[in-house]
Design an enzyme around this catalytic site. Sequence first.
Site, mmCIF file in Angstrom:
data_model
loop_
_atom_site.group_PDB
_atom_site.id
_atom_site.type_symbol
_atom_site.label_atom_id
_atom_site.label_comp_id
_atom_site.label_asym_id
_atom_site.label_seq_id
_atom_site.Cartn_x
_atom_site.Cartn_y
_atom_site.Cartn_z
ATOM 1 C CB CYS A 127 -0.973 -0.024 1.181
ATOM 2 S SG CYS A 127 -2.378 1.116 0.951
ATOM 3 C CG ASP A 196 -5.722 2.030 7.508
ATOM 4 O OD1 ASP A 196 -4.958 1.251 6.922
ATOM 5 O OD2 ASP A 196 -6.136 3.099 7.023
HETATM 6 O O1 LIG Z 1 -3.767 1.023 4.413
HETATM 7 C C1 LIG Z 1 -3.412 2.150 4.167
HETATM 8 C C2 LIG Z 1 -4.212 3.074 3.300
HETATM 9 O O2 LIG Z 1 -5.424 2.510 2.848
HETATM 10 P P1 LIG Z 1 -6.355 3.362 1.856
HETATM 11 O O3 LIG Z 1 -5.552 3.642 0.623
HETATM 12 O O4 LIG Z 1 -7.527 2.471 1.604
HETATM 13 O O5 LIG Z 1 -6.751 4.631 2.590
HETATM 14 C C3 LIG Z 1 -2.163 2.715 4.789
HETATM 15 O O6 LIG Z 1 -1.204 1.712 4.970
HETATM 16 C C4 LIG Z 1 -2.518 3.284 6.184
HETATM 17 O O7 LIG Z 1 -3.647 4.134 6.101
HETATM 18 C C5 LIG Z 1 -1.364 4.072 6.782
HETATM 19 O O8 LIG Z 1 -1.114 5.226 6.022
HETATM 20 P P2 LIG Z 1 -0.404 6.520 6.678
HETATM 21 O O9 LIG Z 1 0.886 6.031 7.235
HETATM 22 O O10 LIG Z 1 -0.226 7.491 5.554
HETATM 23 O O11 LIG Z 1 -1.323 7.022 7.756
#
Ligand SMILES: O=C(COP(=O)(O)O)[C@H](O)[C@H](O)COP(=O)(O)O
Length: 315
Positions: A127, A196
């Site tokens: 991701c 998340d």
């Molecule tokens: O799973 C996702 C995003 O999922 P989506 O694309 O469905 O939103 C990221 O790994 C976390 O949100 C952490 O991101 P961050 O470190 O930027 O908070």
Amino acid sequence: MPIEEVEETAEAIETMEIRGAATIAGAAAAALESQAAASEATDPEAFEAELRAAARTLYQTRPTAVSLPNALRFVLQDLEGATVEELRETVLTRTRKFRADLEHAQERLGRIGANRLRDGDVIMTHCHSTDALATVEHAVDAGKDIEAIVKETRPRNQGHITAQRLRELGVPVTLIVDSAAHRYLNDVDHVLVGADSIAADGSVINKIGTSGLAVNARDRGTPIVVAAQTIKLHPGTLTGHTVEIEMRAESEVISKADREKIGEITVKNPAFDVTPPRHVDAIITERGQYPPESIVSLMRELYGDVDEEPWAEPN
Ligand SMILES: O=C(COP(=O)(O)O)[C@H](O)[C@H](O)COP(=O)(O)O
């Protein structure tokens, strides 16, 4: 009725134009800030009701990233002020502090996480996580050569964003399809992902495919590092709540035409999954590195038991 800017932010979160847990939290705080600044309420009750309605609109967008309700709670919990102006000042001070803290936390987490990465290390990502990338950025700034194997992350291909950001940092990138992860784990020193939500037992809720990647990494003996600021800690799990996994549209997985060609099928599109603590080596926060099983103490210290939602309609 929330102001247009709040509606627009909510829509952008829902459609994933604004995405990723930290970015969503920052955008939600900014939207509450705009709501407070623009409010024409003439009495404190009306002002608070407007803010609560704005928070509800934002809260209803996506269910899994706890950074969103944590942001709303930070701004709205125990609001103080006898007049609209006092309340407005409180909200503006809090939203600005929240957004500044978010940036500082990521910076500090990045510095801590970078200590794990050695010169010449290869990471595998899944991701797009700004917290995970902060650790790479600090390692690169410290003069370490890092290479990355980037999983494309079907169905939304957030791996493409990660690949682009890593290239901007000068990191050599190899892009692979998700199912090639096991094959390449032998070449990898760390699996590095974001989160998340993190539950009280140390389970990590992140993009669908993280748990399978973690199982594969365990099989290969590759350490799994989760970079997650403390706004990803899910205080509701202290009181037995579970983290809701968002189910997204079938159309992200298969086109209508392909679906019709195949015939009668069920399509499922969960956006996140749960990686149990036994498959996670370390959680890096701005407060330091934690084994997943001990994250509960930090959660209690920072949040206590929170059961109420300050944006709920009063009885
Ligand atoms: O799973 C996702 C995003 O999922 P989506 O694309 O469905 O939103 C990221 O790994 C976390 O949100 C952490 O991101 P961050 O470190 O930027 O908070």
